[in-house]
Design a protein around this motif. Sequence first.
Motif, PDB file in Angstrom:
ATOM      1  N   ALA A   1       0.776  -1.171  -0.055  1.00 40.41           N
ATOM      2  CA  ALA A   1       0.160  -0.022   0.028  1.00 40.41           C
ATOM      3  C   ALA A   1       0.795   1.241  -0.061  1.00 40.41           C
ATOM      4  O   ALA A   1       0.503   2.137  -0.654  1.00 40.41           O
ATOM      5  N   HIS A   2       2.164   1.201   0.699  1.00 38.11           N
ATOM      6  CA  HIS A   2       3.025   2.412   0.794  1.00 38.11           C
ATOM      7  C   HIS A   2       3.457   2.444  -0.528  1.00 38.11           C
ATOM      8  O   HIS A   2       3.717   3.748  -1.274  1.00 38.11           O
TER       9      HIS A   2
ATOM     10  N   SER B   1       4.665   6.544  -0.760  1.00 44.07           N
ATOM     11  CA  SER B   1       4.866   6.846   0.595  1.00 44.07           C
ATOM     12  C   SER B   1       6.196   5.820   1.164  1.00 44.07           C
ATOM     13  O   SER B   1       6.463   5.922   2.302  1.00 44.07           O
TER      14      SER B   1
ATOM     15  N   GLY C   1      -4.030   2.402  -3.092  1.00 45.58           N
ATOM     16  CA  GLY C   1      -2.930   1.484  -2.193  1.00 45.58           C
ATOM     17  C   GLY C   1      -3.612   0.334  -1.589  1.00 45.58           C
ATOM     18  O   GLY C   1      -3.001  -0.648  -1.227  1.00 45.58           O
ATOM     19  N   ASN C   2      -4.738   0.726  -0.856  1.00 46.69           N
ATOM     20  CA  ASN C   2      -5.567  -0.363  -0.329  1.00 46.69           C
ATOM     21  C   ASN C   2      -5.950  -1.687  -0.822  1.00 46.69           C
ATOM     22  O   ASN C   2      -6.225  -2.634  -0.619  1.00 46.69           O
TER      23      ASN C   2
ATOM     24  N   VAL D   1       2.351   1.896  -3.525  1.00 45.63           N
ATOM     25  CA  VAL D   1       1.455   2.348  -4.428  1.00 45.63           C
ATOM     26  C   VAL D   1       1.270   3.808  -4.231  1.00 45.63           C
ATOM     27  O   VAL D   1       0.847   4.851  -5.054  1.00 45.63           O
ATOM     28  N   HIS D   2       1.078   4.181  -2.876  1.00 44.85           N
ATOM     29  CA  HIS D   2       0.758   5.524  -2.495  1.00 44.85           C
ATOM     30  C   HIS D   2       2.117   6.433  -2.704  1.00 44.85           C
ATOM     31  O   HIS D   2       2.028   7.622  -2.819  1.00 44.85           O
TER      32      HIS D   2
ATOM     33  N   ALA E   1      -8.937   3.573  -1.705  1.00 44.66           N
ATOM     34  CA  ALA E   1      -7.529   4.234  -2.265  1.00 44.66           C
ATOM     35  C   ALA E   1      -7.108   3.042  -2.977  1.00 44.66           C
ATOM     36  O   ALA E   1      -6.966   1.883  -2.474  1.00 44.66           O
TER      37      ALA E   1
END
Length: 269
Positions: A22-23, A28, A252-253, A25-26, A250
Motif C-alpha cells: 500500500a505504501h 510513501s 494502495g488499499n 502504491v501511494h 484508495a
Amino acid sequence: MWRLVEGALGAVPLIVVAVVAAHLVHGSLDNGVVALASVVVAGAVVAELGAAWRANRWLFAGAFDVGRALRRRLVSVVRLAPVGDVLDRPPGEVTTTIARDVDDVQSFLNGSLPGLASGVGALGVTAVAVVVIDPLVGASLILACGLVAVAHRATLRRQARHTALRSRLRAAQDERVVEFIQGVEVAKAFGMRGRLATQVDDALRGYQAENLRSVRTTIPMSATVAAGGALLAGVVLAIAGWRADAGDIAPGNVAALIVIAAGATRALL
C-alpha cells in the motif's frame, strides 16, 4: 491454543507485506517503513517458531496420553465384561477398536485438530485486517468464508457414512487376518490354507473397494470446496475493484487487499 497462536502469528508477515504494498502504491515507501516492517516480520517469525515448538511439545505428548488412557479404559471394559458378551463380538472388532480406532483419535488430536486451529487463527487475523482496510470487503470475505465452511460441512457429513462402513470392513479384515494366523497350523494339517487365504483376500478386497468408493465420492466434493476457496479471492478482488472504481477505496488499499486475499484463501483451505 498454541496452534491457534501460531496461525495468527503466521499471518502477520502477510499483513506487513500488504501494508508495504500500500505504501509503495501511494508513493510513501521509505527506509523507515521498510525497517519497521523488517523488525515486525522478524519478531513475528521468532514468536511463531516459539508457539510451534510449544504446540508440538504438548500436542504429541497429549495425544499419546489420551491414546494410552483410552486403551486402558477399553481393555478394562473387555476384562470386566461378561465372557459371553465378549465372545459374541467378532475378534476383529475388538482388536480394531483398541488398536486402530484409538490411533485415529491420536491422529486427529495431533494432526487435524491443530491444523484446524492454525487455519482459524490465520484466517481470523486476515479477516480483521481486511475489515480495517475496508469494512464492506471484510464483510464479504467473512460471508464467503461462511459459505465455504457450510459446503465443507456437507462434505464431511457425507464422508462420515463411508467412514462408518470402512470401520466395519476394517474390523472384518482384521478378524480374517487373526483367524488366518491362529488357524494356519490346523489349515496346513487339513489342507485348508487356500480357503483361509481366500477369506482373507475377500476381506482385503472389500475394504479396498469401499476405500475407492469413498475416494470417488469425496474427491469431487473436495475439489468443489477448493474451487470455492479460490473463488473467494476473486470475490474479494472484484468488490475491491468496484469500490476503487467508484472512488470509495484508495488504490494502495486495493494493492493491500490483493496480497491479503491470497493469504485468506490459503488459510481457508
